[in-house]
Design an enzyme around this catalytic site. Structure first.
Site, mmCIF file in Angstrom:
data_model
loop_
_atom_site.group_PDB
_atom_site.id
_atom_site.type_symbol
_atom_site.label_atom_id
_atom_site.label_comp_id
_atom_site.label_asym_id
_atom_site.label_seq_id
_atom_site.Cartn_x
_atom_site.Cartn_y
_atom_site.Cartn_z
ATOM 1 C CG PHE A 122 48.481 40.674 50.157
ATOM 2 C CD1 PHE A 122 49.631 41.167 50.740
ATOM 3 C CD2 PHE A 122 47.731 41.530 49.366
ATOM 4 C CE1 PHE A 122 50.026 42.487 50.545
ATOM 5 C CE2 PHE A 122 48.108 42.842 49.164
ATOM 6 C CZ PHE A 122 49.257 43.322 49.757
ATOM 7 C CG LEU A 124 44.760 45.958 49.628
ATOM 8 C CD1 LEU A 124 44.809 46.962 50.770
ATOM 9 C CD2 LEU A 124 45.904 46.211 48.633
ATOM 10 C CB ALA A 129 38.417 49.303 48.564
ATOM 11 N N GLY A 130 38.454 47.825 45.227
ATOM 12 C CA GLY A 130 39.233 46.880 44.436
ATOM 13 C C GLY A 130 40.413 47.612 43.833
ATOM 14 N NE ARG A 271 39.823 17.796 13.379
ATOM 15 C CZ ARG A 271 38.786 16.986 13.416
ATOM 16 N NH1 ARG A 271 38.977 15.680 13.647
ATOM 17 N NH2 ARG A 271 37.572 17.443 13.240
ATOM 18 C CD GLN A 339 37.697 30.155 15.940
ATOM 19 O OE1 GLN A 339 37.256 30.408 17.055
ATOM 20 N NE2 GLN A 339 36.923 30.010 14.880
ATOM 21 C CD GLU A 366 48.779 40.392 42.356
ATOM 22 O OE1 GLU A 366 49.407 41.455 42.541
ATOM 23 O OE2 GLU A 366 48.485 39.612 43.286
#
Length: 386
Positions: A122, A124, A129-130, A271, A339, A366
């Site tokens: 695809f 585009l 142009a994002g 752990r 973490q 997206e």
């Protein structure tokens, strides 16, 4: 509202989960280290996905696809995303936009994609142009029975494996509410077409082995018969696919988050520090509680949105909510998993740092989190600002 999955959906989830565990996860570390999926492995995954009936599950039955409703598609996406995109992309989901194919395009593009004989990409996004897709500068000029395309695209996922690109180019301009807008047309451009160059783009730390590419068009001549949909109506074809795609990205995020949660939960139980499992300390157990709660909320929001899509009642804002919330939950959960693992969470000997890296792209592609908030707030305010 009934949140109970049907027996068929539960069987589907179990089958996909088993497929991921058996056929995809064993290759994840190797692919991540090599930053590549070998052609042999890609063909192997594709063949096994076809044999298992998972290939093109997003496409209608009338063209040979799986014919799953959107809710079932979201469930499959959730399970596939427990492994990196570099691998589960070969359980292909052809662009739904190909349903706009007509005449010879059906046999040349649509059916081969559904059957696993061809793959698409695809095209585009452009360097300038994002998020502002209307700002694309690639142009296609009519010359007799052809269009001549000039311009470039970048961040085009999977283009190195694609047999053709769905390319969006400006074919006209018009005025709308005092602003100049681009009329855009979608084209089917075969790999190897003279004037089209495909080049590997910058390396990304997320989803190693799943590459983005740059596409360059220099007087690339494409017959008018390769127009997908109608001339100047490219946005109509693209928007339906993009909106649904955001819900599926949300489902991807839920699956990744659940995998991170499962790993963190097991680590918290195994752990030992100060003579006890670290999960017995509130500093860790409360993190797990928050992670589980956030994932459940993201999952319910995503599945509810997919259900609304099946009912034909989903709005762009609701798709944006699912994508926004699920992607940000994934970021929080992945970070908390690191973490909980402590130093080992950042070592490449385990999957946690990989999930952490892969999670970061989800708030960008997206449609960024900022764009989703814009879509949501605009929809909320529209009735009040008329």
């Amino acid at each position: 509202m009934n949140f109970q999955l049907t027996q068929e959906q539960e069987m589907l989830v179990e089958a996909v989960r088993s497929f991921v565990t058996r056929e995809l996860l064993p290759h994840e570390e190797e692919v991540d280290r090599a930053d590549a999926v070998s052609p042999e492995l890609a063909a192997q995954i594709r063949g096994k996905a076809i044999a298992a009936g998972f290939y093109a599950f997003n496409m209608p039955e009338e063209v040979g696809g799986g014919g799953l409703d959107y809710l079932s598609q979201a469930l499959v996406e959730r399970e596939l995303s427990r492994v990196s995109w570099a691998l589960h992309v070969f359980v292909a989901r052809p662009s739904k936009i190909l349903m706009a194919c007509k005449d010879r395009q059906i046999d040349d593009y649509l059916i081969p994609c559904v059957q696993g004989e061809k793959t698409d990409c695809f095209a585009l996004t452009e360097p300038g142009a994002g998020s502002d897709a209307n700002a694309i500068k690639t142009r296609a000029v009519r010359e007799g029975d052809d269009f001549v395309i000039n311009g470039s695209k970048h961040f085009i996922s999977h283009a190195g494996h694609a047999d053709f690109a769905i390319v969006f180019a400006v074919t006209d301009t018009y005025e709308h509410n005092g602003r100049k807008r681009n009329a855009v047309t979608a084209f089917l451009v075969d790999r190897g077409t003279p004037g089209m160059t495909v080049r590997r783009g910058p390396k990304c730390v997320s989803n190693r082995g799943y590459h983005t590419y740059e596409l360059f068009f220099d007087d690339c001549r494409v017959p008018a018969s390769k127009v997908l949909g109608e001339v100047d109506k490219g946005w109509e074809v693209a928007n339906a696919w993009l909106t649904a795609g955001r819900v599926m990205v949300a489902a991807n995020c839920v699956g990744q988050a659940q995998r991170a949660m499962d790993l963190a939960l097991q680590w918290a139980a195994d752990r030992k520090q100060f003579g006890q499992a670290i999960g017995s300390y509130q500093g860790v157990s409360f993190k797990l509680a928050d992670m589980a709660t956030q994932i459940r909320a993201a999952e319910l929001l995503t599945l509810h949105t997919a259900w609304k899509m099946d009912q034909g009642s989903m709005s762009d804002g609701e798709a944006g909510m699912a994508k926004l919330f699920a992607s940000e939950v994934l970021g929080k959960v992945a970070d908390e998993a690191v973490q909980i693992f402590g130093g080992m969470g950042l070592m490449d000997e385990g999957p946690v740092e990989r999930i952490w890296r892969n999670a970061r792209i989800e708030r960008i592609w997206e449609g960024t989190s900022e764009i989703q908030r814009h879509i949501i707030s605009r929809e909320l305010l529209r009735p009040l600002l008329r």
